[in-house]
Design an enzyme around this catalytic site. Sequence first.
Site, PDB file in Angstrom:
ATOM      1  N   GLU A 142      -5.392  23.915  10.443  1.00 38.69           N
ATOM      2  CA  GLU A 142      -5.557  22.612  11.102  1.00 38.69           C
ATOM      3  C   GLU A 142      -4.398  22.392  12.075  1.00 38.69           C
ATOM      4  O   GLU A 142      -3.712  21.371  12.056  1.00 38.69           O
ATOM      5  CB  GLU A 142      -5.646  21.488  10.067  1.00 38.69           C
ATOM      6  N   ASP A 268      -9.173  -5.218   5.230  1.00 35.08           N
ATOM      7  CA  ASP A 268      -7.774  -4.858   5.449  1.00 35.08           C
ATOM      8  C   ASP A 268      -6.958  -6.144   5.357  1.00 35.08           C
ATOM      9  O   ASP A 268      -7.120  -7.033   6.183  1.00 35.08           O
ATOM     10  CB  ASP A 268      -7.610  -4.195   6.820  1.00 35.08           C
ATOM     11  N   ASP A 323      -7.832  -2.266   0.947  1.00 36.50           N
ATOM     12  CA  ASP A 323      -6.630  -1.434   0.944  1.00 36.50           C
ATOM     13  C   ASP A 323      -6.094  -1.359  -0.485  1.00 36.50           C
ATOM     14  O   ASP A 323      -5.723  -2.372  -1.083  1.00 36.50           O
ATOM     15  CB  ASP A 323      -5.593  -2.057   1.874  1.00 36.50           C
ATOM     16  N   HIS A 400      -6.974  -3.004  12.702  1.00 39.61           N
ATOM     17  CA  HIS A 400      -7.274  -3.701  11.451  1.00 39.61           C
ATOM     18  C   HIS A 400      -8.758  -3.589  11.089  1.00 39.61           C
ATOM     19  O   HIS A 400      -9.105  -3.312   9.937  1.00 39.61           O
ATOM     20  CB  HIS A 400      -6.839  -5.161  11.555  1.00 39.61           C
ATOM     21  N   ASP A 403      -9.524   0.076  10.105  1.00 42.80           N
ATOM     22  CA  ASP A 403      -9.185   0.362   8.707  1.00 42.80           C
ATOM     23  C   ASP A 403     -10.205  -0.265   7.769  1.00 42.80           C
ATOM     24  O   ASP A 403     -10.650   0.374   6.803  1.00 42.80           O
ATOM     25  CB  ASP A 403      -7.791  -0.173   8.382  1.00 42.80           C
TER      26      ASP A 403
END
Length: 420
Positions: A142, A268, A323, A400, A403
């Site tokens: 990777e 989030d 989260d 935000h 996420d």
Amino acid sequence: MTAYSGSTKDIKDIIAPCYYDLHRDIREHGHIFYNLPGGRGSCKSSFASIEIVLGIMRDRTGQSNAIVFRLVAGTLRESVFSQIQWAIDTLGVSHLWKSKVSPMQFEYVNGAQIVFRGLDDALKLKSIKPKKGSFAFIWFEEFSELPGELLLRSVQQSVMRGRDDFIVFRSFNPPISANNWANRYIQIADEKSITLLTDYTMIPPEWLGESFILEAERLKDINLMAYRHEYKGEPVGTGGEVFPNIEVREISDDELMMRGDYIFQGLDFGFAVDPAAFVRVHYDSRKEEIYFLDEIYVRGWSNVRMAQEIKGRKYNHDFVICDCAEPKSIADLRDNEVWFARGCYKKPGCVNVRIKWLQHRKLIFDPRRTPNAYREFSTYSYDIDKNGIVLSQVPDKDNHTIDATAYGLDPVIFRRGHSA
């Protein structure tokens, strides 16, 4: 082509025909750097692992060792460590090697080693040495995960010492942006380097299996851009955009009702001046499309106030994945009747997995319904260096709703057997 000491396998039965010429070039030390970009199922990692094991076995003195890198140390065991084990087993030479995981390494009967390191703390590499000899083989798996050329150069200077006949593999799925530093780096003319782009169509079909090929062809039919990037290894983006496959259109009330199943919700939590972001989406797995249905994007709200808003919109009967770094906030939501709030999945490298997964889906926005999600996704860009080269990092700002979306889709992104 025959195999080497201790192995009873013919190399033609182990590496795909598209790699035969490269295999000969490695044996003849035709180059130092072997760039292996490719799509899913191109067997590039299998090829690199086979060549490393065989190369070490070829040197009976035990002076040739290998070091294998990934950006995040926590991803080593389930990726490259398992890949090297596969190569040893496939060659039928497991009786000649022993392994251990602390520290993570393989050792050949003559004392030569294959060691594994993460680059999250590259400063520690300056003191790394094999038990004897030097590192003849270096593998960046990777490769495009590295943040840029500066770290690459530093790492190579640390480990390329004590000999002239190095073999360096750089294997990776090309990033979506053609201007990404890794995509551009391997295009630089260099007599010491050779590049081979491969994809699954170059691999014997029986090696991949019918289900793999059917899934590739299905994606080709429904999302050609994602297919070209994921399976053909083509950088289909033209600039630094992270999400090039965005569609903007009206989502009517009637369509909203039609998309009332396969709902995913993510949250989030806000911190200080950062907003809290709740996103509700519909995922059509057949067409690989994500529809953004609703959002809550606010500053200064308590967890109780957020729970009241989610409940007021009647969204508290579906899972809300949050989260996982905020267990108290998740508990607050549950205490206030958002019963199905729970933490997201977390392990090393999971942020990149989520980003790659989202990149391969069509993202459909109605800016009237989700203006902040549309703004963040459409403007989210990779970092760019002073020369205008796109780096591999994504900024941890103005993301935000990104996420929140990724958390909400965790059950799909990380389900067993599924891949970005």
